[in-house]
Design a protein around this motif. Structure first.
Motif, PDB file in Angstrom:
ATOM      1  N   ASP A 218     -23.007  20.775  33.344  1.00 13.94           N
ATOM      2  CA  ASP A 218     -23.351  19.489  32.735  1.00 13.94           C
ATOM      3  C   ASP A 218     -22.879  18.319  33.590  1.00 13.94           C
ATOM      4  N   HIS A 219     -23.155  18.399  34.881  1.00 20.03           N
ATOM      5  CA  HIS A 219     -22.830  17.266  35.740  1.00 20.03           C
ATOM      6  C   HIS A 219     -23.832  16.133  35.540  1.00 20.03           C
ATOM      7  N   ALA A 220     -23.410  14.930  35.855  1.00 26.54           N
ATOM      8  CA  ALA A 220     -24.285  13.764  35.774  1.00 26.54           C
ATOM      9  C   ALA A 220     -25.388  13.865  36.832  1.00 26.54           C
ATOM     10  N   PRO A 221     -26.503  13.164  36.619  1.00 27.97           N
ATOM     11  CA  PRO A 221     -27.611  13.238  37.583  1.00 27.97           C
ATOM     12  C   PRO A 221     -27.247  12.801  38.996  1.00 27.97           C
ATOM     13  N   ASP A 222     -26.192  11.979  39.160  1.00 31.03           N
ATOM     14  CA  ASP A 222     -25.849  11.528  40.506  1.00 31.03           C
ATOM     15  C   ASP A 222     -25.050  12.558  41.296  1.00 31.03           C
ATOM     16  N   VAL A 223     -24.719  13.702  40.690  1.00 31.05           N
ATOM     17  CA  VAL A 223     -24.001  14.757  41.410  1.00 31.05           C
ATOM     18  C   VAL A 223     -25.035  15.561  42.196  1.00 31.05           C
TER      19      VAL A 223
ATOM     20  N   GLU B  42     -15.810  15.083  44.038  1.00 32.19           N
ATOM     21  CA  GLU B  42     -16.295  15.951  45.122  1.00 32.19           C
ATOM     22  C   GLU B  42     -15.889  17.367  44.775  1.00 32.19           C
ATOM     23  N   ILE B  43     -16.875  18.267  44.787  1.00 31.18           N
ATOM     24  CA  ILE B  43     -16.664  19.596  44.214  1.00 31.18           C
ATOM     25  C   ILE B  43     -17.085  20.682  45.193  1.00 31.18           C
ATOM     26  N   ASP B  44     -16.408  21.840  45.083  1.00 33.78           N
ATOM     27  CA  ASP B  44     -16.576  22.952  46.026  1.00 33.78           C
ATOM     28  C   ASP B  44     -17.081  24.190  45.298  1.00 33.78           C
ATOM     29  N   ARG B  45     -17.862  24.998  46.022  1.00 31.53           N
ATOM     30  CA  ARG B  45     -18.544  26.157  45.435  1.00 31.53           C
ATOM     31  C   ARG B  45     -18.176  27.437  46.173  1.00 31.53           C
ATOM     32  N   TYR B  46     -18.103  28.509  45.404  1.00 32.57           N
ATOM     33  CA  TYR B  46     -17.992  29.871  45.956  1.00 32.57           C
ATOM     34  C   TYR B  46     -19.337  30.228  46.571  1.00 32.57           C
ATOM     35  N   ASP B  47     -19.333  30.794  47.785  1.00 31.52           N
ATOM     36  CA  ASP B  47     -20.596  31.098  48.458  1.00 31.52           C
ATOM     37  C   ASP B  47     -20.392  32.263  49.414  1.00 31.52           C
TER      38      ASP B  47
ATOM     39  N   GLN C 166     -21.315  15.992  45.451  1.00 34.54           N
ATOM     40  CA  GLN C 166     -20.477  14.869  45.056  1.00 34.54           C
ATOM     41  C   GLN C 166     -21.257  13.912  44.169  1.00 34.54           C
ATOM     42  N   GLY C 167     -20.537  13.178  43.355  1.00 36.44           N
ATOM     43  CA  GLY C 167     -21.077  12.178  42.447  1.00 36.44           C
ATOM     44  C   GLY C 167     -19.928  11.600  41.660  1.00 36.44           C
ATOM     45  N   PHE C 168     -19.963  10.301  41.377  1.00 36.86           N
ATOM     46  CA  PHE C 168     -18.757   9.625  40.910  1.00 36.86           C
ATOM     47  C   PHE C 168     -18.910   8.936  39.552  1.00 36.86           C
ATOM     48  N   SER C 169     -20.049   9.127  38.873  1.00 36.73           N
ATOM     49  CA  SER C 169     -20.218   8.413  37.609  1.00 36.73           C
ATOM     50  C   SER C 169     -19.343   8.988  36.503  1.00 36.73           C
ATOM     51  N   ARG C 170     -19.186  10.300  36.481  1.00 37.73           N
ATOM     52  CA  ARG C 170     -18.299  10.929  35.499  1.00 37.73           C
ATOM     53  C   ARG C 170     -17.970  12.342  35.960  1.00 37.73           C
ATOM     54  N   SER C 171     -16.901  12.900  35.390  1.00 33.74           N
ATOM     55  CA  SER C 171     -16.535  14.298  35.633  1.00 33.74           C
ATOM     56  C   SER C 171     -16.863  15.122  34.390  1.00 33.74           C
ATOM     57  N   THR C 172     -16.713  16.444  34.495  1.00 31.53           N
ATOM     58  CA  THR C 172     -17.191  17.295  33.409  1.00 31.53           C
ATOM     59  C   THR C 172     -16.275  18.496  33.198  1.00 31.53           C
ATOM     60  N   LEU C 173     -16.808  19.515  32.487  1.00 31.98           N
ATOM     61  CA  LEU C 173     -16.055  20.688  32.045  1.00 31.98           C
ATOM     62  C   LEU C 173     -16.354  21.912  32.896  1.00 31.98           C
TER      63      LEU C 173
END
Length: 731
Positions: free
Chosen positions: A641-646, A619-624, A574-581
């Motif tokens: 290319d997530h922000a450093p706070d993710v 907040e993001i989810d991963r295949y595992d 998770q991280g809330f400063s920005r979202s990405t592609l």
């Protein structure tokens, strides 16, 4: 601090069916004449970009004006017991074990009273000194109760001679009784009182209603005895309940080890206790020694009850008006709207469900348990702020400072975490004038469905929990909201069974199926935040079993049912400063998955969005594979290319590490097709829905979502990938 002008209310029940009566409980500050109408909350977007707010007349219910009064707020969890017509003997003993957690204000541990007239009470002054109040006289018992320690108190009163004998022993939590300090016996005297002292009610954890003087802390085995007794040994006896139940001198006594939402813990079964604001049970008592962390193994170790002077679970306001939802009413989200003509408005929201009688085959599952968990949350737990600044409902919530009830992301004034929340109070974050988080974000999606002319029924977490798999009868395709975090066991089982029978699910959120949730009959939910997970506070040690259900609490992942096993992806970062592609994988170009990306030719997609500026974020989810993702799933795309706070969630990390470029902190888009024909399309991102609604986005999220919905509605079999070696993207 006084509240600013406001119009608030709540509906009972929060989730209704067509034909069901709904009562509204309303308050205005100051009292005012308000215009009222029932509206459909078609879109509650607060932002200056994206679809506009859309409140549509519902076509039923009252319309006009109504005089509204200010309703009282009576906080403080407590237990109220009707004693009937009971005479307190000339000689009696009050005993209990107490652990104060806050002693900065006066508090009442136990009170016996008749109506509004108090007869006798054990209390604390703001310094933690123990007092007894007798017929209006206050006597200092000469004992100070230190915070965070157990104290055994046995106070014997002879009203004919005016003698008081107090026996006290301080007990360190978790230590066996035979290793504790010595008992003190302190005599006191007072002016003798008349022999006849009738009492009709016993209140534990607070004073004579509706006065405050609420207690912050734990109380175990509160006892009222006829005669003069030393009960210190009784309070620590492992067999206390059995002994007390047979003692003819016991007037009233309670053990809270028999727990639940509807509590009847009286030792001899003569009196019923009514819980106000749900004081917490399934907590460690004075007899807990540390030998077990599961109350189901040693119930006597968990016979205490936790009280909080600032708890507000059920406002308890009288009904202002009621309406019956028409039998033909379309399912959706509605509210009684209140407005005073001076720019103030308020809403009492309710959901009308199609469970059991869907009409469309396509259904949206409103995550109502997650809405309740976050409802009335403080600033830090509402998601990123609105572009418009502080919104009206948030400003009122900040001024209220917990008076309308706290979320599951807060602590009470004594520092203990909020474990239970409910729906019978103003729900300021479920409705307009609140930022894009939870309910408001999901309204972007249901608005988008309407604009796409995709007719959709509405279901709720409440339906899936109470009706189980039957709630999904007639539903071919189910879609989640942006943040379906809180799931009960019945919900998990129902969705699993439905998918096994060929159901098709679009999981369009992140952080889904994260915390196991216990549910009471009145709609209250309980969450025990056990030893891991991203959370606002850590649950008390050895208190991880739910009171409502006897189930172990915590993360579904730690309970052996990770969300990956059901959704294909699970909480990663998770991280809330920005979202990405997102970036496509090779499997996105397979013929079998071509329908997903029809009209989306770019390798990178998901630019733009109302929630952080991209489709992958917050907040993001991963295949595992290691956590149960299907090796036969199609891994279509991953964020980059997530922000450093993710940062990866703490349950993923075994120790502290400096920030690094972490390939596992990502969102994956996955298509899983089961052997029985069911399917799950998962995007693993809270921000995905925000990209659907942004007119400045690249349109990919909207195109993909529409493609998958239409293909899932087509009964033709979906392609299942030939099982082969599957690897995670970073391997």
């Amino acid at each position: 601090m006084p509240l600013p002008p406001h119009l608030v209310g709540y509906a009972v029940p929060l989730v209704a069916k067509p034909g069901q009566r709904i009562s509204f409980h309303l308050s205005a500050g100051p009292a005012t004449r308000a215009a009222i109408r029932i509206v459909r909350l078609a879109c509650t977007n607060p932002e200056p970009v994206g679809p506009p707010e859309r409140l549509e007349p519902a076509g039923f219910g009252p319309a006009g004006h109504l005089d509204l009064a200010r309703q009282p707020l009576d906080p403080g969890s407590r237990l109220e017991v009707d004693l009937g017509e009971t005479l307190l003997p000339e000689r009696f003993t009050l005993a209990l074990a107490a652990m104060p957690r806050r002693t900065t204000q006066a508090a009442t541990l136990l009170a016996l009273h008749t109506g509004e007239r108090e007869s006798v009470a054990l209390a604390l002054d703001p310094e933690g000194n123990a007092l007894i109040r007798l017929g209006g006289h206050v006597t200092d018992l000469g004992i100070t109760l230190a915070k965070q320690h157990w104290h055994l108190l046995s106070v014997s009163v002879d009203r004919t001679t005016g003698e008081i004998t107090t026996r006290h022993r301080q007990v360190a939590p978790g230590m066996p009784a035979d290793r504790q300090g010595a008992a003190l016996s302190l005599p006191r005297s007072f002016t003798p009182l008349p022999a006849s002292m009738p009492v009709r009610q016993l209140t534990i954890g607070a004073g004579t209603p509706p006065a405050g003087a609420g207690f912050d802390g734990l109380i175990d085995l509160p006892l009222v005895f006829g005669g003069l007794h030393d009960l210190l040994e009784t309070l620590t006896n492992p067999e206390a309940e059995a002994l007390l139940a047979q003692d003819p001198a016991l007037i009233a006594g309670f053990s809270f080890r028999a727990t639940g939402a509807s509590l009847q813990p009286e030792l001899q079964g003569r009196f019923a206790g009514k819980m106000i604001h749900q004081p917490l049970t399934a907590v460690k008592g004075v007899r807990w020694t540390g030998e077990t962390h599961d109350r189901r193994l040693r119930p006597a170790h968990y016979s205490a009850m936790q009280f909080n002077a600032d708890a507000m679970l059920d406002a308890g306001w009288p009904e202002t008006l009621g309406v019956t939802a028409p039998e033909t009413l379309t399912s959706g989200v509605y509210a009684l709207e209140l407005s005073d003509g001076e720019g103030h408005r308020g809403f009492a929201p309710f959901f009308v469900s199609a469970a059991g009688s869907p009409k469309q085959g396509l259904a949206f599952l409103a995550p109502t348990f997650s809405y309740l968990a976050y409802c009335n949350a403080p600033e830090a737990m509402r998601g990123p702020p609105s572009r418009r600044g502080l919104l009206p409902a948030e400003a009122l919530l900040d001024a209220a400072n917990g008076r309308f009830g706290r979320s599951l992301y807060e602590r009470f004034a004594d520092g203990s975490g909020v474990v239970v929340t409910g729906e019978r109070k103003p729900l300021l974050s479920i409705g307009p004038d609140f930022r894009l988080w939870g309910f408001a974000a999901d309204s972007l999606f249901t608005d988008w469905l309407e604009r796409q002319e995709l007719a959709c029924d509405l279901l709720t977490d409440h339906d899936l929990h109470h009706d189980g798999e039957a709630a999904l009868n007639g539903v071919r395709v189910l879609i989640t909201g942006s943040h379906p975090e809180y799931w009960s066991t019945r919900m998990w089982d129902a969705l699993s069974g439905w998918l096994t029978k060929g159901g098709r699910l679009l999981y369009l959120g992140g952080n889904g199926i994260y915390w196991r949730t216990a549910v009471a009959e009145d709609g209250a939910i309980e969450v025990r935040r056990a030893e891991d997970g991203t959370r606002a506070f850590i649950g008390e040690p050895a208190e991880y079993v739910h009171a409502f259900t006897d189930e172990a609490g915590g993360l579904w992942r730690r309970l052996g049912r990770p969300p990956q096993a059901l959704l294909g992806v699970g909480m990663a970062a998770q991280g809330f400063s920005r979202s990405t592609l997102y970036r496509k994988h090779d499997e996105a170009r397979a013929d079998e998955t071509a329908f997903v990306f029809e009209g989306v030719s770019e390798e990178h997609f998901g630019a733009g969005g109302l929630m952080g500026g991209g489709a992958a974020g917050f907040e993001i989810d991963r295949y595992d594979l290691a956590l149960g993702s299907d090796p036969g799933a199609w891994l279509l795309a991953s964020s980059f290319d997530h922000a450093p706070d993710v940062l990866r969630t703490k349950e993923e990390m075994l120790s502290y590490v400096p920030p690094f470029r972490d390939a596992r902190a990502r969102s994956d888009i996955v298509l899983t097709v089961t052997e029985t024909g069911g399917a799950v399309f998962a995007v693993g991102s809270i921000a995905w829905i925000g990209s659907l609604a942004d007119p400045g986005s690249d349109g990919a999220a909207a195109r993909i979502t529409g493609n998958v919905i239409r293909r899932f509605l087509d009964p033709a079999p979906l392609p299942r990938k030939c099982l082969q070696k599957q690897t995670d993207p970073e391997d």
